[in-house]
Design a protein around this motif. Structure first.
Motif, mmCIF file in Angstrom:
data_model
loop_
_atom_site.group_PDB
_atom_site.id
_atom_site.type_symbol
_atom_site.label_atom_id
_atom_site.label_comp_id
_atom_site.label_asym_id
_atom_site.label_seq_id
_atom_site.Cartn_x
_atom_site.Cartn_y
_atom_site.Cartn_z
ATOM 1 N N ARG A 18 37.013 37.936 37.300
ATOM 2 C CA ARG A 18 38.428 37.220 37.139
ATOM 3 C C ARG A 18 38.029 35.436 36.986
ATOM 4 N NH1 ARG A 18 40.694 33.692 39.233
ATOM 5 N NH2 ARG A 18 39.052 33.520 40.881
ATOM 6 N N ARG A 19 38.791 35.101 36.107
ATOM 7 C CA ARG A 19 38.830 33.791 35.852
ATOM 8 C C ARG A 19 40.317 33.114 35.754
ATOM 9 N NH1 ARG A 19 34.016 34.474 36.077
ATOM 10 N NH2 ARG A 19 34.613 33.734 38.018
ATOM 11 N N ALA A 20 40.521 31.909 36.063
ATOM 12 C CA ALA A 20 41.751 31.291 35.736
ATOM 13 C C ALA A 20 41.944 31.125 34.421
ATOM 14 C CB ALA A 20 42.085 30.211 36.543
ATOM 15 N N ARG A 22 43.147 29.931 30.848
ATOM 16 C CA ARG A 22 43.999 28.785 30.247
ATOM 17 C C ARG A 22 44.708 28.937 29.000
ATOM 18 N NH1 ARG A 22 40.831 25.864 34.096
ATOM 19 N NH2 ARG A 22 42.154 25.514 35.750
ATOM 20 N N GLN A 74 52.267 23.369 30.844
ATOM 21 C CA GLN A 74 50.765 24.064 30.872
ATOM 22 C C GLN A 74 50.910 25.073 29.616
ATOM 23 O OE1 GLN A 74 48.554 24.470 34.432
ATOM 24 N NE2 GLN A 74 50.374 23.975 35.546
ATOM 25 N N GLN A 76 49.521 27.778 29.212
ATOM 26 C CA GLN A 76 49.429 29.291 29.607
ATOM 27 C C GLN A 76 50.778 29.837 29.966
ATOM 28 O OE1 GLN A 76 47.698 26.838 30.859
ATOM 29 N NE2 GLN A 76 47.152 27.023 33.211
ATOM 30 N N MET A 145 50.960 34.307 49.024
ATOM 31 C CA MET A 145 49.575 33.983 48.314
ATOM 32 C C MET A 145 48.780 35.208 48.438
ATOM 33 S SD MET A 145 50.036 31.520 46.671
ATOM 34 C CE MET A 145 48.575 31.353 45.738
ATOM 35 N N CYS A 163 46.304 33.562 35.673
ATOM 36 C CA CYS A 163 46.027 32.110 35.965
ATOM 37 C C CYS A 163 47.119 31.756 37.120
ATOM 38 C CB CYS A 163 45.928 31.064 34.829
ATOM 39 S SG CYS A 163 45.702 29.401 35.132
ATOM 40 N N PRO A 164 46.588 31.584 38.205
ATOM 41 C CA PRO A 164 47.337 31.020 39.277
ATOM 42 C C PRO A 164 47.650 29.355 39.082
ATOM 43 C CG PRO A 164 45.236 31.182 40.032
ATOM 44 C CD PRO A 164 45.050 31.472 38.791
ATOM 45 N N MET A 165 48.922 29.084 39.228
ATOM 46 C CA MET A 165 49.332 27.548 39.425
ATOM 47 C C MET A 165 50.057 26.930 40.160
ATOM 48 S SD MET A 165 50.277 28.027 35.205
ATOM 49 C CE MET A 165 50.455 29.640 35.371
ATOM 50 N N GLU A 166 49.768 25.637 40.521
ATOM 51 C CA GLU A 166 50.525 24.937 41.443
ATOM 52 C C GLU A 166 50.915 23.550 40.833
ATOM 53 O OE1 GLU A 166 47.853 23.807 44.502
ATOM 54 O OE2 GLU A 166 46.347 22.939 43.389
ATOM 55 N N GLU A 167 50.668 23.318 39.720
ATOM 56 C CA GLU A 167 51.211 22.181 38.878
ATOM 57 C C GLU A 167 52.411 22.328 38.326
ATOM 58 O OE1 GLU A 167 48.199 20.371 36.467
ATOM 59 O OE2 GLU A 167 46.608 21.189 37.737
ATOM 60 N N LYS A 199 37.368 30.182 30.274
ATOM 61 C CA LYS A 199 37.041 29.334 31.325
ATOM 62 C C LYS A 199 35.672 29.699 31.902
ATOM 63 C CE LYS A 199 38.650 27.273 35.837
ATOM 64 N NZ LYS A 199 37.570 27.890 36.688
ATOM 65 N N ARG A 204 30.572 28.995 43.484
ATOM 66 C CA ARG A 204 31.256 28.745 44.562
ATOM 67 C C ARG A 204 30.254 28.174 45.811
ATOM 68 N NH1 ARG A 204 35.105 29.414 42.031
ATOM 69 N NH2 ARG A 204 36.560 31.221 42.136
HETATM 70 C C1 LIG Z 1 46.806 27.957 44.331
HETATM 71 C C2 LIG Z 1 46.144 27.619 42.955
HETATM 72 C C3 LIG Z 1 46.727 26.806 42.337
HETATM 73 C C4 LIG Z 1 46.076 26.401 40.891
HETATM 74 N N1 LIG Z 1 46.951 25.689 39.967
HETATM 75 C C5 LIG Z 1 46.315 25.583 38.712
HETATM 76 C C6 LIG Z 1 47.132 24.957 37.764
HETATM 77 O O1 LIG Z 1 48.311 24.318 37.953
HETATM 78 N N2 LIG Z 1 46.612 24.756 36.348
HETATM 79 C C7 LIG Z 1 45.375 25.586 36.208
HETATM 80 O O2 LIG Z 1 45.030 25.458 34.972
HETATM 81 N N3 LIG Z 1 44.727 26.144 37.155
HETATM 82 C C8 LIG Z 1 45.139 26.289 38.319
HETATM 83 N N4 LIG Z 1 44.449 26.812 39.327
HETATM 84 C C9 LIG Z 1 43.206 27.558 39.034
HETATM 85 C C10 LIG Z 1 41.984 26.789 39.589
HETATM 86 O O3 LIG Z 1 41.773 25.690 38.967
HETATM 87 C C11 LIG Z 1 40.907 27.911 39.560
HETATM 88 O O4 LIG Z 1 41.378 29.117 40.261
HETATM 89 C C12 LIG Z 1 39.707 27.096 39.965
HETATM 90 O O5 LIG Z 1 39.182 26.383 39.050
HETATM 91 C C13 LIG Z 1 38.565 28.243 40.033
HETATM 92 O O6 LIG Z 1 38.069 28.869 38.815
HETATM 93 P P1 LIG Z 1 38.317 30.396 38.682
HETATM 94 O O7 LIG Z 1 39.470 30.773 39.209
HETATM 95 O O8 LIG Z 1 38.162 30.645 37.330
HETATM 96 O O9 LIG Z 1 36.968 31.019 39.370
HETATM 97 C C14 LIG Z 1 45.153 27.152 40.643
HETATM 98 C C15 LIG Z 1 44.362 27.918 41.579
HETATM 99 C C16 LIG Z 1 45.100 28.345 42.594
HETATM 100 C C17 LIG Z 1 44.202 29.244 43.670
#
Ligand SMILES: Cc1cc2nc3c(=O)[nH]c(=O)nc-3n(C[C@H](O)[C@H](O)[C@H](O)COP(=O)(O)O)c2cc1C
Length: 226
Positions: A18-20, A22, A74, A76, A145, A163-167, A199, A204
């Motif tokens: 799993r990767r976030a 984009r 964003q 995505q 969460m 992709c989880p996002m908080e922005e 990504k 970790r």
């Molecule tokens: C709660 C939370 C908020 C995040 N917010 C954003 C975001 O707004 N935009 C984004 O591109 N990635 C966001 N991410 C993704 C993180 O940047 C990403 O999980 C982190 O760099 C680790 O990479 P991986 O998930 O690919 O292992 C968020 C992740 C989490 C858990």
């Protein structure tokens, strides 16, 4: 409609791969796959089984574009076929929801009269005193969460990226999507099939950096015995 489907990948591989994401292809997630992801996602645990998570499932392009504007544009958010607005409802500690949880548990054969009375007497003071959290918002976030984590792993297990996002601007999202004042927006979650640029794994911290033995700050190591 309940469709049983075989995961495309094992659990360990799903967690490791799993990767976030984009960027996403426009390929849709079938409704059967989406249903499976959501249904397994809400199997997450919650305190007193109160289940505060709520998900707005955004699939229409005009609404994704609206959401994208609330999320600092964003990419995505506009590209993914499904974006979840992951919310937590602070009202679940009210008696109406407590009774719904009791009813659910009774139907499942898991709650008897004694436990029902225990819930009625314990949950309201738990929210009044909240010894384990500072604000109810922290509590809704804690639970929502967990469900989001379930969803991301289940999705990857079925070959769906996320992709989880908080922005984002909470105020803008709440206004644009008719979200009540008592409901917190915990995160956005884009779901779909990742496109380039993929990504890379960012690494970790090692277990000895994040785990402690018996007391905070005390070095942890696994013993050599199995
Ligand atoms: C709660 C939370 C908020 C995040 N917010 C954003 C975001 O707004 N935009 C984004 O591109 N990635 C966001 N991410 C993704 C993180 O940047 C990403 O999980 C982190 O760099 C680790 O990479 P991986 O998930 O690919 O292992 C968020 C992740 C989490 C858990």
């Amino acid at each position: 409609m309940t469709v049983e489907m075989q995961p495309s990948t094992g659990l360990k591989a799903a967690i490791e791969q799993r990767r976030a994401a984009r960027a996403f292809h426009s390929e849709a997630i079938t409704q059967a796959v989406l249903q499976q992801i959501l249904q397994l996602g809400v199997r997450a645990p919650s305190g007193y089984n109160l289940q505060p998570w709520r998900f707005i499932v955004v699939q229409e392009q005009q609404n994704k574009d609206k959401l994208k504007a609330c999320a600092f544009n964003q990419r995505q958010v506009g590209e993914a076929p499904v974006v979840l607005i992951c919310c937590g409802d602070r009202r679940v500690g009210q008696m109406e929801n407590i009774e719904s949880v009791i009813q659910l548990g009774r139907e499942a054969g898991a709650i008897n009269d004694d436990y029902a009375d225990y819930m009625r007497s314990q949950v309201p003071p738990f929210f009044e005193n909240h010894p384990s959290f500072e604000s109810i918002e922290a509590w809704t976030n804690r639970h929502t969460m967990l469900a989001v984590a379930h969803i991301m792993i289940v999705a990857k297990n079925l070959g769906v990226d996320s992709c989880p996002m908080e922005e984002f601007s909470t105020a803008q999202i709440k206004e644009a999507f008719n979200i009540a004042a008592e409901v917190d927006v915990c995160c956005l979650l884009a779901l779909g099939y990742a496109a380039e640029p993929f990504k890379q794994y960012g690494g970790r911290f090692s277990l000895d950096q994040v785990c402690f033995s018996e007391s905070y700050g005390q070095a942890f190591s696994l013993s050599s015995s199995p």
